[in-house]
Scaffold this active site. Structure first.
Site, mmCIF file in Angstrom:
data_model
loop_
_atom_site.group_PDB
_atom_site.id
_atom_site.type_symbol
_atom_site.label_atom_id
_atom_site.label_comp_id
_atom_site.label_asym_id
_atom_site.label_seq_id
_atom_site.Cartn_x
_atom_site.Cartn_y
_atom_site.Cartn_z
ATOM 1 N N TYR A 59 -26.638 -36.038 11.866
ATOM 2 C CA TYR A 59 -25.255 -36.312 12.299
ATOM 3 C C TYR A 59 -24.777 -37.682 11.820
ATOM 4 O O TYR A 59 -23.589 -37.876 11.546
ATOM 5 C CB TYR A 59 -25.133 -36.158 13.819
ATOM 6 C CG TYR A 59 -25.214 -34.695 14.220
ATOM 7 C CD1 TYR A 59 -26.414 -34.135 14.659
ATOM 8 C CD2 TYR A 59 -24.119 -33.858 14.057
ATOM 9 C CE1 TYR A 59 -26.512 -32.787 14.961
ATOM 10 C CE2 TYR A 59 -24.190 -32.498 14.362
ATOM 11 C CZ TYR A 59 -25.394 -31.963 14.798
ATOM 12 O OH TYR A 59 -25.486 -30.614 15.067
ATOM 13 N N ARG A 62 -23.287 -37.077 8.493
ATOM 14 C CA ARG A 62 -21.989 -36.386 8.560
ATOM 15 C C ARG A 62 -20.919 -37.314 9.144
ATOM 16 O O ARG A 62 -19.758 -37.278 8.739
ATOM 17 C CB ARG A 62 -22.139 -35.103 9.384
ATOM 18 C CG ARG A 62 -23.049 -34.081 8.680
ATOM 19 C CD ARG A 62 -23.316 -32.877 9.539
ATOM 20 N NE ARG A 62 -22.108 -32.103 9.752
ATOM 21 C CZ ARG A 62 -21.985 -31.220 10.748
ATOM 22 N NH1 ARG A 62 -22.982 -31.036 11.607
ATOM 23 N NH2 ARG A 62 -20.881 -30.528 10.887
ATOM 24 N N HIS A 112 -16.350 -27.029 19.494
ATOM 25 C CA HIS A 112 -17.755 -27.351 19.204
ATOM 26 C C HIS A 112 -18.015 -28.844 19.244
ATOM 27 O O HIS A 112 -19.045 -29.309 18.763
ATOM 28 C CB HIS A 112 -18.158 -26.788 17.824
ATOM 29 C CG HIS A 112 -18.238 -25.287 17.836
ATOM 30 N ND1 HIS A 112 -18.245 -24.541 16.681
ATOM 31 C CD2 HIS A 112 -18.289 -24.397 18.854
ATOM 32 C CE1 HIS A 112 -18.323 -23.256 16.995
ATOM 33 N NE2 HIS A 112 -18.344 -23.141 18.304
ATOM 34 N N THR A 173 -12.877 -19.411 8.409
ATOM 35 C CA THR A 173 -14.064 -19.154 9.226
ATOM 36 C C THR A 173 -14.679 -17.811 8.844
ATOM 37 O O THR A 173 -13.986 -16.851 8.570
ATOM 38 C CB THR A 173 -13.742 -19.194 10.740
ATOM 39 O OG1 THR A 173 -14.946 -18.958 11.483
ATOM 40 C CG2 THR A 173 -12.673 -18.192 11.133
ATOM 41 N N ASN A 198 -8.687 -16.734 4.457
ATOM 42 C CA ASN A 198 -10.060 -17.144 4.142
ATOM 43 C C ASN A 198 -10.346 -16.956 2.662
ATOM 44 O O ASN A 198 -9.732 -16.109 2.015
ATOM 45 C CB ASN A 198 -11.057 -16.334 4.995
ATOM 46 C CG ASN A 198 -12.404 -17.004 5.093
ATOM 47 O OD1 ASN A 198 -12.526 -18.146 5.541
ATOM 48 N ND2 ASN A 198 -13.432 -16.303 4.621
ATOM 49 N N ALA A 216 -7.799 -22.435 1.160
ATOM 50 C CA ALA A 216 -6.939 -22.869 2.267
ATOM 51 C C ALA A 216 -5.789 -23.754 1.799
ATOM 52 O O ALA A 216 -4.638 -23.575 2.232
ATOM 53 C CB ALA A 216 -7.785 -23.607 3.304
HETATM 54 N N1 APR Z 1 -10.629 -22.172 1.657
HETATM 55 C C1 APR Z 1 -10.681 -21.171 2.569
HETATM 56 N N2 APR Z 1 -11.853 -20.655 3.037
HETATM 57 C C2 APR Z 1 -12.994 -21.186 2.550
HETATM 58 C C3 APR Z 1 -13.015 -22.223 1.590
HETATM 59 C C4 APR Z 1 -11.755 -22.718 1.142
HETATM 60 N N3 APR Z 1 -11.673 -23.699 0.245
HETATM 61 N N4 APR Z 1 -14.320 -22.518 1.297
HETATM 62 C C5 APR Z 1 -15.084 -21.692 2.057
HETATM 63 N N5 APR Z 1 -14.292 -20.889 2.795
HETATM 64 C C6 APR Z 1 -14.689 -19.861 3.758
HETATM 65 C C7 APR Z 1 -15.980 -19.140 3.422
HETATM 66 O O1 APR Z 1 -15.694 -17.984 2.671
HETATM 67 C C8 APR Z 1 -16.498 -18.771 4.823
HETATM 68 O O2 APR Z 1 -16.056 -17.487 5.216
HETATM 69 O O3 APR Z 1 -14.918 -20.533 4.969
HETATM 70 C C9 APR Z 1 -15.873 -19.819 5.746
HETATM 71 C C10 APR Z 1 -16.883 -20.820 6.266
HETATM 72 O O4 APR Z 1 -17.782 -20.128 7.092
HETATM 73 P P1 APR Z 1 -18.958 -20.922 7.807
HETATM 74 O O5 APR Z 1 -19.639 -21.813 6.823
HETATM 75 O O6 APR Z 1 -19.759 -19.902 8.570
HETATM 76 O O7 APR Z 1 -18.217 -21.903 8.833
HETATM 77 P P2 APR Z 1 -17.594 -21.527 10.239
HETATM 78 O O8 APR Z 1 -17.048 -20.134 10.254
HETATM 79 O O9 APR Z 1 -16.669 -22.628 10.608
HETATM 80 O O10 APR Z 1 -18.884 -21.590 11.210
HETATM 81 C C11 APR Z 1 -18.619 -21.464 12.599
HETATM 82 O O11 APR Z 1 -20.945 -21.923 13.025
HETATM 83 O O12 APR Z 1 -22.856 -23.043 12.617
HETATM 84 C C12 APR Z 1 -21.782 -22.979 13.444
HETATM 85 O O13 APR Z 1 -20.992 -24.795 14.671
HETATM 86 C C13 APR Z 1 -20.975 -24.245 13.398
HETATM 87 O O14 APR Z 1 -18.615 -24.453 13.820
HETATM 88 C C14 APR Z 1 -19.572 -23.775 13.021
HETATM 89 C C15 APR Z 1 -19.620 -22.292 13.353
#
Ligand code: APR
Length: 232
Positions: A59, A62, A112, A173, A198, A216
């Protein structure tokens, strides 16, 4: 059904993909955070007990990175939406960075937790902290981040807002972590419109009313422009 530009109560659920173009790694993409660090080792109470140094350094790195990154066009477009007085926007973010705040958004729930906050392990006191947690404090101060197996923050306020949300927009997400992955279903049950923006399709895409793929920083501003002009 109201015209799109008339939809007032809007809930945005943001994930790591929203911050990816700002230079912050996502979790599950190639070379993502979880590829280099097994989740249970760095994002669970057990991992913290077992190896506080590993967790605190994960952390610390980050937290340091927050000083090098900035909000992108998607964060700014979301902040502009919130500024429209005829809209009631709540941002529920899974992200622990502060890029929504730095883009100018105000109504935010960090479900989170936040990298910029730390919590005392004995008193539960929470304070803003932008520096490293030092070795002498490894056991007395922890990141105020919700680890796996811990309760999300703001649950009551989140569910209260979802039940009368007219437009739900999930941004960046993978919809693989619960309860966030199912928030849209509460909106659907209450006849709200659900949109997913996404980079790639997710396991939930087919349940959304509209699922648009793209980066995004491009797809969020263009979607919102269409929303204002009723052009979906
Ligand atoms: N623009 C839009 N979407 C994007 C981009 C971008 N530039 N880059 C990546 N993505 C998408 C990916 O395709 C993926 O579906 O963002 C998503 C990221 O997914 P994760 O890495 O799983 O992140 P997230 O969904 O936020 O994870 C949720 O999981 O591990 C826990 O606490 C952690 O808050 C997190 C939670």
């Amino acid at each position: 059904m109201k015209e799109l530009h008339e939809l007032k109560k809007i809930t945005i659920l943001s994930g790591a993909g929203l911050s990816q173009e700002s230079g912050i790694k996502t979790f599950r993409d190639a070379n993502g955070l979880w590829e280099n660090h097994p989740i249970e080792e760095v994002a669970s109470p057990g991992g913290y007990q077992k190896n506080p140094e590993l967790v605190q350094n994960f952390y610390n790195l980050r937290r340091r990175q927050l000083k090098e990154v900035q909000a992108n066009a998607a964060h700014l477009a979301i902040a502009d939406l919130e500024k429209l007085e005829q809209k009631d926007v709540l941002i529920i973010t899974q992200n622990v960075d502060d890029l929504h705040e730095r883009a100018g958004s105000k109504n935010i729930i960090h479900m989170h937790g936040e990298l910029r906050k730390i919590r005392n392990t004995k008193t539960n006191e929470i304070k803003y902290w932008e520096e490293d947690i030092l070795e002498k404090d490894y056991l007395s101060w922890r990141p105020d981040i919700v680890w796996f197996g811990e309760e999300i923050k703001g649950a009551q306020r989140i569910y209260q807002h979802l039940v009368d949300t007219e437009l739900f927009i999930a941004i960046g997400t993978s919809s693989q972590v619960y309860p966030a992955a199912q928030f849209f279903q509460i909106v659907k049950e209450n006849h709200g419109l659900c949109v997913e923006l996404n980079l790639e399709p997710t396991q939930m895409s087919s349940y959304y009313d509209l699922s648009i793929q793209g980066k995004a920083s491009e797809v969020v501003p263009s979607f919102l422009k269409k929303l204002y002009a009723d052009e979906l």
